[in-house]
Design a protein around this motif. Structure first.
Motif, PDB file in Angstrom:
ATOM      1  N   TYR A 253      -1.523  -2.707  -2.546  1.00  0.00           N
ATOM      2  CA  TYR A 253      -1.402  -3.033  -2.016  1.00  0.00           C
ATOM      3  C   TYR A 253      -1.887  -4.490  -0.992  1.00  0.00           C
ATOM      4  O   TYR A 253      -1.463  -4.613   0.229  1.00  0.00           O
ATOM      5  N   ASN A 254      -1.622  -5.398  -1.486  1.00  0.00           N
ATOM      6  CA  ASN A 254      -1.819  -6.576  -0.852  1.00  0.00           C
ATOM      7  C   ASN A 254      -0.171  -7.060  -0.608  1.00  0.00           C
ATOM      8  O   ASN A 254      -0.072  -8.072   0.810  1.00  0.00           O
TER       9      ASN A 254
ATOM     10  N   ALA B  52      10.180   1.690  -8.780  1.00  0.00           N
ATOM     11  CA  ALA B  52       8.995   0.657  -8.467  1.00  0.00           C
ATOM     12  C   ALA B  52       7.648   0.933  -9.007  1.00  0.00           C
ATOM     13  O   ALA B  52       7.831   2.667  -8.878  1.00  0.00           O
ATOM     14  N   ASP B  53       7.028   0.844  -9.180  1.00  0.00           N
ATOM     15  CA  ASP B  53       6.148   1.440 -10.371  1.00  0.00           C
ATOM     16  C   ASP B  53       5.192   2.424  -9.069  1.00  0.00           C
ATOM     17  O   ASP B  53       4.885   2.024  -8.071  1.00  0.00           O
ATOM     18  N   SER B  54       4.895   3.986  -9.641  1.00  0.00           N
ATOM     19  CA  SER B  54       4.327   4.614  -8.414  1.00  0.00           C
ATOM     20  C   SER B  54       2.929   3.797  -7.884  1.00  0.00           C
ATOM     21  O   SER B  54       2.759   3.701  -6.990  1.00  0.00           O
ATOM     22  N   ALA B  55       2.283   2.932  -9.101  1.00  0.00           N
ATOM     23  CA  ALA B  55       0.885   2.095  -7.898  1.00  0.00           C
ATOM     24  C   ALA B  55       0.666   1.263  -7.200  1.00  0.00           C
ATOM     25  O   ALA B  55      -0.119   1.565  -6.679  1.00  0.00           O
ATOM     26  N   TYR B  56       2.235   1.032  -7.909  1.00  0.00           N
ATOM     27  CA  TYR B  56       2.230  -0.278  -6.967  1.00  0.00           C
ATOM     28  C   TYR B  56       2.717   0.335  -5.539  1.00  0.00           C
ATOM     29  O   TYR B  56       2.540  -0.151  -4.335  1.00  0.00           O
TER      30      TYR B  56
ATOM     31  N   GLU C 292       2.369   1.601   0.646  1.00  0.00           N
ATOM     32  CA  GLU C 292       1.693   2.575   1.045  1.00  0.00           C
ATOM     33  C   GLU C 292       0.822   3.090   2.197  1.00  0.00           C
ATOM     34  O   GLU C 292       0.833   3.336   3.181  1.00  0.00           O
ATOM     35  N   TRP C 293       0.054   2.549   0.863  1.00  0.00           N
ATOM     36  CA  TRP C 293      -2.345   3.121   1.482  1.00  0.00           C
ATOM     37  C   TRP C 293      -1.808   1.504   2.544  1.00  0.00           C
ATOM     38  O   TRP C 293      -2.717   2.139   4.228  1.00  0.00           O
ATOM     39  N   ALA C 294      -1.297   0.452   2.222  1.00  0.00           N
ATOM     40  CA  ALA C 294      -1.082  -1.345   3.347  1.00  0.00           C
ATOM     41  C   ALA C 294      -0.788  -0.727   4.372  1.00  0.00           C
ATOM     42  O   ALA C 294      -1.201  -0.654   5.668  1.00  0.00           O
TER      43      ALA C 294
ATOM     44  N   ALA D  43       9.859  -3.315   8.002  1.00  0.00           N
ATOM     45  CA  ALA D  43      10.161  -3.905   7.512  1.00  0.00           C
ATOM     46  C   ALA D  43       9.491  -3.593   5.709  1.00  0.00           C
ATOM     47  O   ALA D  43      10.413  -3.269   4.613  1.00  0.00           O
ATOM     48  N   GLY D  44       8.147  -2.898   5.377  1.00  0.00           N
ATOM     49  CA  GLY D  44       7.735  -1.998   4.570  1.00  0.00           C
ATOM     50  C   GLY D  44       8.365  -1.477   4.074  1.00  0.00           C
ATOM     51  O   GLY D  44       8.732  -1.296   3.055  1.00  0.00           O
TER      52      GLY D  44
END
Length: 62
Positions: free
Chosen positions: A4-5, A30-34, A39-41, A19-20
């Motif tokens: 998120y950060n 990439a790690d699914s939690a990351y 994506e949430w951010a 860019a994200g």
């Protein structure tokens, strides 16, 4: 929270979620939690700025 950060930082730094999304597309392993936090951010950034939510099939939210 790290995802998120990172997503929040890239959206605020560049003034867009492009860019994200590009970063997500280049890091499919990439790690699914990351990724979920990232994506949430990006979603939060779009929502806070009155932008539409368009997600490609390359993201976890697909």
């Amino acid at each position: 929270m790290a995802g998120y950060n990172a997503g929040r930082t890239i959206a605020l730094t560049t003034g867009s979620v492009d860019a994200g999304r590009h970063w997500l597309a280049k890091h499919p392993g990439a790690d699914s939690a990351y990724v979920a936090g990232f994506e949430w951010a990006l979603w939060d950034y779009e929502d806070a700025n009155g932008l539409g939510h368009e997600w490609s099939s390359n993201t976890a939210m697909g």
